[in-house]
Scaffold this active site. Structure first.
Site, PDB file in Angstrom:
ATOM      1  N   ILE A   1      -8.798   8.555   8.332  1.00 48.91           N
ATOM      2  CA  ILE A   1     -10.140   9.052   7.989  1.00 48.91           C
ATOM      3  C   ILE A   1     -11.161   7.942   8.260  1.00 48.91           C
ATOM      4  CG2 ILE A   1     -11.541  10.145   6.177  1.00 48.91           C
ATOM      5  CD1 ILE A   1      -8.916  11.714   6.737  1.00 48.91           C
TER       6      ILE A   1
ATOM      7  N   TYR B   1       0.830  -1.216   0.000  1.00 51.58           N
ATOM      8  CA  TYR B   1       0.000   0.000   0.000  1.00 51.58           C
ATOM      9  C   TYR B   1       0.867   1.270   0.000  1.00 51.58           C
ATOM     10  CZ  TYR B   1      -3.735   3.171   1.650  1.00 51.58           C
ATOM     11  OH  TYR B   1      -4.641   4.201   1.789  1.00 51.58           O
TER      12      TYR B   1
END
Ligand code: NAI
Length: 247
Positions: free
Chosen positions: A188, A155
């Site tokens: 988030i 990632y």
């Protein structure tokens, strides 16, 4: 109305950060096409929400990692909306594992969606933007693309790659009025982070100077600015949106 009359593509626009960006652009006058895979119900709901804001909305069920499929999607948007002015590269996935245990498939799938998907969308919109001498591209990277993270080699590499690609594209088309910028969100609250254990979330939150997690709207506000003409002289930039988590 910062993006009045513009046509925008938001990849991964069906939910989470992408949905918030799609709605923010629509609230500010842009017609929006969302490209996504997965839950079709959520995609259809988001399209309805965009339409309710008085602009045109459309959805294309499209795997951005597929070169031909993403090309066909851009063509469909141009055919339906007439042009593309704004591209938000937001589609992304995680397949976390320590490198010791990470499989080739876990590495490849994350690179293919996050990095190659971003390349595909940048590639297919490039001739349009070059020709019309206008384009605003905002790609969603991550703070881990800057700082790395245990268990996220795939990632973080994909998100670091997005930063390099953003800067290269920015250099190629800056003289044509096309800007390429990246946003590096911190933590988030979305489906992506909902899978983390409460304890891990709390520990992370304690380390954020703002003492709260981010909301999709926090990222959407920044994306709107970078997609607007207010940011015409900003290109090749990476802006963190993380409550001060990484400085
Ligand atoms: P999410 O999992 O809620 O939404 C992901 C979206 O990407 C969905 O709309 C899905 O349909 C789409 N998508 C996934 N694979 C796709 C493919 N192959 N083709 C087309 N669309 C595809 O995730 P979230 O949290 O909203 O993340 C959005 C972006 O923000 C991602 O790129 C993610 O890496 C990035 N980000 C998220 C952070 C967070 O804390 N949630 C932090 C930093 C970056």
């Amino acid at each position: 109305m910062l993006v009045q009359g513009k046509n925008a593509i938001v990849t991964g626009g069906s939910q989470g950060i992408g949905r918030a960006i799609a709605l923010k652009l629509a609230e500010n006058g842009a017609n929006v096409a969302i490209l996504y895979v997965g839950d079709r119900q959520r995609g259809a709901e988001t399209v309805k929400e965009i339409e309710a804001l008085g602009v045109k909305a459309m959805e294309v069920y499209c795997n951005v990692a597929d070169f031909e499929e993403s090309k066909a999607a851009v063509d469909e948007v141009v055919k339906t909306l007439g042009s593309v002015d704004i591209l938000i590269n937001n589609a992304g996935i995680t397949r976390d594992n320590l490198i010791l245990k990470m499989t080739e498939a876990e590495f490849d799938s994350v690179i293919n969606v996050n990095l190659k998907g971003t390349f595909n969308m940048i590639k297919h919109t490039y001739p349009l933007f070059m020709r019309q001498r206008y384009g605003r591209v905002v790609s969603i990277s991550s703070v881990v693309g800057i700082g790395g993270n245990k268990g996220q080699a795939n990632y973080s590499a994909s998100k670091a790659g997005i930063i390099g690609m953003t800067k290269s594209a920015a250099k190629e088309l800056a003289s044509r009025g096309v800007t390429y910028n990246a946003i590096a969100p911190g933590f988030i609250e979305t489906d992506m982070t909902a899978v983390l254990p409460e304890e891990a979330k709390k520990a992370m939150c304690d380390q954020i100077p703002a003492k709260r997690t981010g909301k999709p709207e926090d990222v959407a506000n920044l994306a709107l600015f970078l997609a607007s003409d207010m940011a015409a002289y900003i290109t090749g930039e990476v802006v963190r949106c993380d409550g001060g988590m990484q400085m």
